[in-house]
Design a protein around this motif. Structure first.
Motif, mmCIF file in Angstrom:
data_model
loop_
_atom_site.group_PDB
_atom_site.id
_atom_site.type_symbol
_atom_site.label_atom_id
_atom_site.label_comp_id
_atom_site.label_asym_id
_atom_site.label_seq_id
_atom_site.Cartn_x
_atom_site.Cartn_y
_atom_site.Cartn_z
ATOM 1 N N HIS A 60 24.871 -2.508 44.467
ATOM 2 C CA HIS A 60 25.299 -3.680 43.542
ATOM 3 C C HIS A 60 26.573 -3.444 42.569
ATOM 4 N N ARG A 61 26.970 -2.017 42.645
ATOM 5 C CA ARG A 61 28.273 -1.696 41.818
ATOM 6 C C ARG A 61 29.571 -1.405 42.768
ATOM 7 N N ALA A 109 22.266 -5.606 47.224
ATOM 8 C CA ALA A 109 21.784 -5.356 45.743
ATOM 9 C C ALA A 109 20.482 -4.900 45.954
ATOM 10 N N VAL A 111 18.546 -1.627 46.037
ATOM 11 C CA VAL A 111 18.761 -0.337 45.839
ATOM 12 C C VAL A 111 18.186 0.774 47.137
ATOM 13 N N GLY A 139 23.485 5.085 44.584
ATOM 14 C CA GLY A 139 23.402 5.805 43.326
ATOM 15 C C GLY A 139 22.025 6.824 43.313
ATOM 16 N N ASP A 140 21.801 7.660 42.323
ATOM 17 C CA ASP A 140 20.936 8.496 42.330
ATOM 18 C C ASP A 140 19.545 7.958 42.145
ATOM 19 N N GLY A 141 19.395 6.721 41.757
ATOM 20 C CA GLY A 141 18.252 5.918 41.897
ATOM 21 C C GLY A 141 17.786 5.516 43.455
ATOM 22 N N ALA A 142 18.733 5.469 44.140
ATOM 23 C CA ALA A 142 18.456 5.203 45.595
ATOM 24 C C ALA A 142 17.675 6.404 46.051
ATOM 25 N N GLU A 145 14.052 5.913 46.904
ATOM 26 C CA GLU A 145 13.669 4.656 47.972
ATOM 27 C C GLU A 145 13.306 5.214 49.405
ATOM 28 N N ASN A 169 25.479 9.257 38.610
ATOM 29 C CA ASN A 169 26.170 8.778 37.358
ATOM 30 C C ASN A 169 25.150 9.153 36.199
ATOM 31 N N TYR A 171 22.106 8.183 35.686
ATOM 32 C CA TYR A 171 21.032 7.111 35.330
ATOM 33 C C TYR A 171 20.864 6.078 36.173
ATOM 34 N N ALA A 172 19.696 5.649 36.400
ATOM 35 C CA ALA A 172 19.257 4.665 37.253
ATOM 36 C C ALA A 172 18.760 3.427 36.289
ATOM 37 N N THR A 173 19.774 2.469 35.986
ATOM 38 C CA THR A 173 19.648 1.710 34.900
ATOM 39 C C THR A 173 19.626 2.359 33.501
ATOM 40 N N HIS A 237 25.274 -0.611 32.329
ATOM 41 C CA HIS A 237 24.635 -0.696 33.584
ATOM 42 C C HIS A 237 25.104 -2.169 34.188
#
Ligand code: TPP
Length: 316
Positions: A60-61, A109, A111, A139-142, A145, A169, A171-173, A237
């Protein structure tokens, strides 16, 4: 790839993003974007280590990833503005940029989802005897998953020529890594037997060096590598978020991030006149790109659904 080339890429991504944010504010880009400001060294360093026929999947980024892989900024501005001359005829927008000719298998999009697309594509090429490498950015949020962990498993088991690039980075959101990820990020990749390294994601030359080694390993048939790139998201974000951003990040934290700005880190390696020349070149390129995009037609509303679904002939 010279220091000047790497600087050109980080500067191009930065100024593209700043202009895109202006276009969101002026209403030319509807729906907002996820700015990549602060993270440019990762895209620049990774893509500098790739061949044109190597593959990437994005997130998404993703504007920085696709620009670093060679997308024409005019086509990307036009895509964000929903114009017919856009990279995907204005139907994809910010989060679905794809250009198979440039090895860009698509921003995504969902994640973590593109990790399996990159792994599958790299495997398909390897099965056909080609030495193509695929990179999956996420990202780290992924890391939380399940689909991404499944991709790690098969990539390691089958020695797939894929490179997993985690843009950590922080943060995830609005969720800090420490509150979301148990254990360590590289530890998870190592659990599958994948060599995993934590690197400085603010320095394009360090990212390039680490990626070059990983790509060589993949091409030699030795399988995947995982890079955790420590980076800073220096903007929101999403462009909708501005009012809330300081509620989860302190001014000190942001200013510490800005003190490691990748544009400045790479720019400091150039002679002042070389840097000024690149800055002017990038500005002229983006002036022209923005002009082309703004002058391009919007799709006919009656054709809004064209190119969205495979035609029955393709399905057969
Ligand atoms: C499967 C899935 N869950 C949740 C979301 C909503 N969402 C969009 S971006 C995002 C944060 C992602 O954080 P990270 O992977 O660290 O990437 P970053 O935004 O920091 O670049 C979330 C949760 C989504 N798009 N897909």
């Amino acid at each position: 790839m010279t220091s000047v080339d790497l600087y050109r890429t980080v500067r191009l991504i930065r100024r593209f993003e700043e202009r895109a944010i202006e276009f969101v504010r002026s209403g030319e880009i509807v729906g907002g974007i996820h700015p990549y400001i602060g993270e440019e060294a990762v895209a620049a360093g990774v893509c500098a280590a790739l061949r044109p026929d190597d593959l990437i999947t994005s997130t998404h980024r993703g504007h920085g990833h696709v620009l670093a892989k060679g997308v024409n900024p005019a086509r990307m501005f036009a895509e964000l503005m929903g114009r017919e001359s856009g990279l995907n005829k204005g139907r994809g927008g910010s989060m679905h940029a794809a250009d198979f000719g440039l090895g860009i298998l698509g921003a995504n999009a969902i994640v973590g989802a593109a990790g399996s697309i990159a792994t599958g594509a790299a495997w398909a090429h390897r099965r056909r005897g080609r030495d193509v490498v695929a990179v999956s950015f996420f990202g780290d949020g992924a890391m939380n998953e399940g689909m991404l962990l499944e991709a790690f498993n098969l990539a390691a088991l089958w020695h797939v020529p894929v490179l997993f690039v985690c843009e950590n980075n922080g943060y995830a959101t609005t969720m800090p890594v420490a509150g979301a990820v148990a254990g360590s990020i590289t530890g998870r990749a190592r659990a599958f037997g994948i060599p995993a390294f934590t690197i400085d994601g603010q320095d394009p030359e360090k990212v390039l060096a680490a990626t070059t080694a990983a790509v060589q390993r993949a091409r030699a048939g030795k399988g995947p590598t995982f890079l955790e790139c420590l980076t800073h998201r220096l903007d929101a974000h999403h462009t909708f978020e501005h009012r809330a951003r300081l509620s989860y990040r302190s001014a000190e934290e942001l200013s510490a991030g800005w003190s490691r700005d990748p544009v400045e880190i790479q720019g400091a390696r150039l002679a002042a006149e070389d840097r000024a020349a690149v800055d002017a070149e990038v500005e002229a390129l983006l002036d022209a790109a923005a002009g082309i995009a703004l002058g391009s037609a919007h799709p006919d509303p009656a054709a809004a659904l064209e190119y969205l679904y495979a035609s029955p002939e393709v399905m057969r």
